[in-house]
Write an enzyme that holds these catalytic residues in place. Structure first.
Site, PDB file in Angstrom:
ATOM      1  N   CYS A   1       0.818  -1.226   0.000  1.00 35.25           N
ATOM      2  CA  CYS A   1       0.000   0.000   0.000  1.00 35.25           C
ATOM      3  C   CYS A   1       0.849   1.272   0.000  1.00 35.25           C
ATOM      4  O   CYS A   1       0.343   2.351  -0.299  1.00 35.25           O
ATOM      5  CB  CYS A   1      -0.945   0.008   1.194  1.00 35.25           C
ATOM      6  SG  CYS A   1      -2.064  -1.391   1.212  1.00 35.25           S
TER       7      CYS A   1
ATOM      8  N   HIS B   1      -3.221   7.278   3.228  1.00 34.83           N
ATOM      9  CA  HIS B   1      -3.650   5.997   2.655  1.00 34.83           C
ATOM     10  C   HIS B   1      -5.066   5.680   3.122  1.00 34.83           C
ATOM     11  O   HIS B   1      -5.373   5.743   4.310  1.00 34.83           O
ATOM     12  CB  HIS B   1      -2.680   4.897   3.083  1.00 34.83           C
ATOM     13  CG  HIS B   1      -3.131   3.524   2.684  1.00 34.83           C
ATOM     14  ND1 HIS B   1      -3.587   3.242   1.407  1.00 34.83           N
ATOM     15  CD2 HIS B   1      -3.208   2.364   3.385  1.00 34.83           C
ATOM     16  CE1 HIS B   1      -3.925   1.962   1.353  1.00 34.83           C
ATOM     17  NE2 HIS B   1      -3.709   1.412   2.531  1.00 34.83           N
TER      18      HIS B   1
ATOM     19  N   ASN C   1     -10.210   0.049   0.229  1.00 34.40           N
ATOM     20  CA  ASN C   1      -8.749   0.093   0.262  1.00 34.40           C
ATOM     21  C   ASN C   1      -8.206  -0.382  -1.089  1.00 34.40           C
ATOM     22  O   ASN C   1      -8.324  -1.567  -1.420  1.00 34.40           O
ATOM     23  CB  ASN C   1      -8.241  -0.811   1.399  1.00 34.40           C
ATOM     24  CG  ASN C   1      -6.731  -0.796   1.531  1.00 34.40           C
ATOM     25  OD1 ASN C   1      -6.027  -0.273   0.673  1.00 34.40           O
ATOM     26  ND2 ASN C   1      -6.239  -1.376   2.615  1.00 34.40           N
TER      27      ASN C   1
HETATM   28  O1  UT7 Z   1      -3.784  -1.302   3.536  1.00 31.61           O
HETATM   29  C1  UT7 Z   1      -2.945  -1.889   4.496  1.00 31.61           C
HETATM   30  C2  UT7 Z   1      -3.377  -1.500   5.816  1.00 31.61           C
HETATM   31  N1  UT7 Z   1      -4.597  -2.184   6.210  1.00 31.61           N
HETATM   32  C3  UT7 Z   1      -5.226  -1.716   7.242  1.00 31.61           C
HETATM   33  O2  UT7 Z   1      -4.808  -0.682   7.745  1.00 31.61           O
HETATM   34  C4  UT7 Z   1      -6.381  -2.477   7.869  1.00 31.61           C
HETATM   35  C5  UT7 Z   1      -6.198  -2.444   9.373  1.00 31.61           C
HETATM   36  N2  UT7 Z   1      -7.216  -3.131  10.145  1.00 31.61           N
HETATM   37  C6  UT7 Z   1      -8.509  -2.737  10.204  1.00 31.61           C
HETATM   38  O3  UT7 Z   1      -8.913  -1.816   9.521  1.00 31.61           O
HETATM   39  C7  UT7 Z   1      -9.420  -3.413  11.181  1.00 31.61           C
HETATM   40  O4  UT7 Z   1      -8.658  -4.237  12.046  1.00 31.61           O
HETATM   41  C8  UT7 Z   1     -10.524  -4.287  10.499  1.00 31.61           C
HETATM   42  C9  UT7 Z   1     -11.534  -3.368   9.834  1.00 31.61           C
HETATM   43  C10 UT7 Z   1      -9.898  -5.218   9.491  1.00 31.61           C
HETATM   44  C11 UT7 Z   1     -11.250  -5.122  11.551  1.00 31.61           C
HETATM   45  O5  UT7 Z   1     -11.823  -4.283  12.521  1.00 31.61           O
HETATM   46  P1  UT7 Z   1     -11.738  -4.678  14.047  1.00 31.61           P
HETATM   47  O6  UT7 Z   1     -12.483  -3.670  14.795  1.00 31.61           O
HETATM   48  O7  UT7 Z   1     -10.283  -4.871  14.362  1.00 31.61           O
HETATM   49  O8  UT7 Z   1     -12.558  -6.052  14.089  1.00 31.61           O
HETATM   50  P2  UT7 Z   1     -12.054  -7.486  14.513  1.00 31.61           P
HETATM   51  O9  UT7 Z   1     -11.134  -8.052  13.475  1.00 31.61           O
HETATM   52  O10 UT7 Z   1     -11.541  -7.421  15.932  1.00 31.61           O
HETATM   53  O11 UT7 Z   1     -13.387  -8.309  14.501  1.00 31.61           O
HETATM   54  C12 UT7 Z   1     -14.443  -8.019  15.423  1.00 31.61           C
HETATM   55  C13 UT7 Z   1     -15.576  -8.964  15.171  1.00 31.61           C
HETATM   56  C14 UT7 Z   1     -15.158 -10.427  15.152  1.00 31.61           C
HETATM   57  O12 UT7 Z   1     -16.211 -11.177  15.750  1.00 31.61           O
HETATM   58  P3  UT7 Z   1     -16.085 -11.697  17.263  1.00 31.61           P
HETATM   59  O13 UT7 Z   1     -14.866 -12.566  17.300  1.00 31.61           O
HETATM   60  O14 UT7 Z   1     -15.949 -10.464  18.103  1.00 31.61           O
HETATM   61  O15 UT7 Z   1     -17.367 -12.410  17.464  1.00 31.61           O
HETATM   62  C15 UT7 Z   1     -15.095 -10.765  13.693  1.00 31.61           C
HETATM   63  O16 UT7 Z   1     -15.337 -12.136  13.432  1.00 31.61           O
HETATM   64  O17 UT7 Z   1     -16.165  -8.701  13.883  1.00 31.61           O
HETATM   65  C16 UT7 Z   1     -16.222  -9.939  13.145  1.00 31.61           C
HETATM   66  N3  UT7 Z   1     -16.062  -9.618  11.727  1.00 31.61           N
HETATM   67  C17 UT7 Z   1     -17.094  -9.264  10.940  1.00 31.61           C
HETATM   68  N4  UT7 Z   1     -18.393  -9.136  11.172  1.00 31.61           N
HETATM   69  C18 UT7 Z   1     -19.179  -8.752  10.156  1.00 31.61           C
HETATM   70  C19 UT7 Z   1     -14.910  -9.573  10.993  1.00 31.61           C
HETATM   71  N5  UT7 Z   1     -15.189  -9.214   9.732  1.00 31.61           N
HETATM   72  C20 UT7 Z   1     -16.519  -9.005   9.669  1.00 31.61           C
HETATM   73  C21 UT7 Z   1     -17.394  -8.610   8.644  1.00 31.61           C
HETATM   74  N6  UT7 Z   1     -18.708  -8.490   8.920  1.00 31.61           N
HETATM   75  N7  UT7 Z   1     -16.959  -8.328   7.402  1.00 31.61           N
END
Ligand code: UT7
Length: 351
Positions: free
Chosen positions: A122, A260, A290
């Site tokens: 990225c 970004h 993204n």
């Molecule tokens: O370009 C390179 C750089 N990339 C980035 O900067 C991305 C960086 N990371 C992020 O933006 C965030 O970490 C995410 C958006 C990817 C995830 O957000 P989060 O607040 O960290 O969520 P999480 O991964 O901790 O997931 C929370 C919950 C989980 O469920 P449980 O375990 O709490 O029951 C996931 O299974 O959300 C669930 N989950 C979803 N639910 C609905 C994960 N993906 C989804 C989804 N829809 N698409």
């Protein structure tokens, strides 16, 4: 608008003379994804700020997006491919492992200029700008830097943790010499101690594609979202502060902040830590998702199209991605279409 009369410290003798972008026609909304994945618009919007993303057509590859953005940037600069000395394509989703995507783009644009890829995920466009400006500073007349990605091609469409995040597109910038210097200083950094934070585990030379790889789907992109999030905020904030310090500028001297576009919450966190005013931040992640190396030039072109860039403006660019990699720079905005005029024979110029 600040429009400092003298260049800030440590600029490279180059400027951006034109920009262009391309987005595939097909738009996929969060509701569209909720039809095929266990997700919903509310989760995607509140966690990422993304509302929709553009997705490549079945017959398109990364080079097709890059060619369209490159053509648009050259037209914006008032130049043609015949004027170009070098083409750099920043991408982490090349058409093929071999050869690079840039020679394919160059051939389609109609030039045999030098052409090569940069893969810094990225952060690729920032790395491409750094290389491109250095080439201009050492004798190249016109360098075309393109950030182009078809990320949706390497994401498992059944994996909701990443499938909702990414989109496809391309953005490009034409670099030309400028004695006063309108780009820089730069900060580039990398930490490859744990590439598994965000990667395609297999399909490369460490573990080539095999029936087992296809079976376990490990050739698709995976990410430890929380770790990447924390690093993205810390690295983009520190890197942005570093280039401001190297330039001898204050955050209030920045007219537009183009970071970004991975996640609105990340952008907001970086903006807050920098003390940047909200109205000086350009956001496209809601519309594009993204788009990796394409995200910064796409956002820059979008800001220009929205009338948010005035000649003389100071623009702060910052990016972060897999590797880990990161990079930042400052750009003084110039009117587009001036490169061709600069190249005119002075004896034919009218008073
Ligand atoms: O370009 C390179 C750089 N990339 C980035 O900067 C991305 C960086 N990371 C992020 O933006 C965030 O970490 C995410 C958006 C990817 C995830 O957000 P989060 O607040 O960290 O969520 P999480 O991964 O901790 O997931 C929370 C919950 C989980 O469920 P449980 O375990 O709490 O029951 C996931 O299974 O959300 C669930 N989950 C979803 N639910 C609905 C994960 N993906 C989804 C989804 N829809 N698409």
């Amino acid at each position: 608008m600040t429009a400092a009369a003298t260049p800030w410290r440590a600029t490279v003798p180059a400027r951006i003379a034109g920009i262009g972008s391309y987005l595939p026609d097909r738009v996929v909304t969060n509701d569209d994804l909720a039809q095929v994945l266990d997700t919903n618009d509310e989760w995607i919007r509140t966690r990422t700020g993304i509302r929709q993303r553009h997705v490549v057509a079945p017959e398109q590859a990364t080079s097709d997006l890059a060619i369209a953005a490159g053509e648009a940037a050259l037209a914006d600069a008032g130049l043609t491919a015949a004027d170009v000395s070098t083409i750099i394509v920043a991408t982490t989703t090349p058409d093929h492992t071999v050869p690079g995507t840039a020679p394919i783009v160059a051939a389609a644009l109609g030039t045999e200029a030098g052409a090569f890829d940069v893969n810094a995920a990225c952060s690729g466009f920032l790395y491409g700008l750094r290389v491109g400006t250095a080439m201009v500073a050492t004798g190249d007349d016109v360098v075309l830097v393109i950030g182009a990605e078809a990320l949706t091609r390497i994401v498992d469409p059944t994996d909701r943790s990443v499938a909702v995040l990414f989109g496809d597109g391309a953005g490009a910038a034409v670099l030309v010499p400028d004695e006063q210097g309108a780009i820089g200083p730069f900060d580039l950094g990398a930490d490859g101690q744990d590439p598994s934070m965000l990667w395609t585990c297999t399909g490369g030379t460490r573990t080539p594609v095999s029936p087992e790889v296809l079976e376990d789907r490990s050739h698709f992109l995976t990410m430890r979202g929380g770790d990447v999030y924390r690093n993205a905020v810390a690295r983009m904030t520190a890197s942005s502060k570093l280039v401001l310090e190297r330039a001898g500028l204050d955050v209030d001297d920045v007219d537009l902040f183009v970071g970004h576009q991975a996640n609105l919450r990340i952008l907001e966190a970086v903006r807050g830590r920098l003390g940047m005013a909200e109205e000086r931040t350009h956001v496209t992640v809601d519309q594009h998702g993204n788009t990796s190396a394409a995200s910064v030039p796409l956002a820059l072109a979008d800001a220009r199209d929205a009338g948010r860039l005035t000649p003389g403006d100071t623009v702060l660019l910052t990016a972060f991605g897999a590797g880990l990699t990161w990079g930042s720079t400052l750009v003084r905005w110039h009117p587009s279409g001036t490169a061709a005029a600069d190249q005119q024979d002075p004896t034919t110029e009218t008073a």
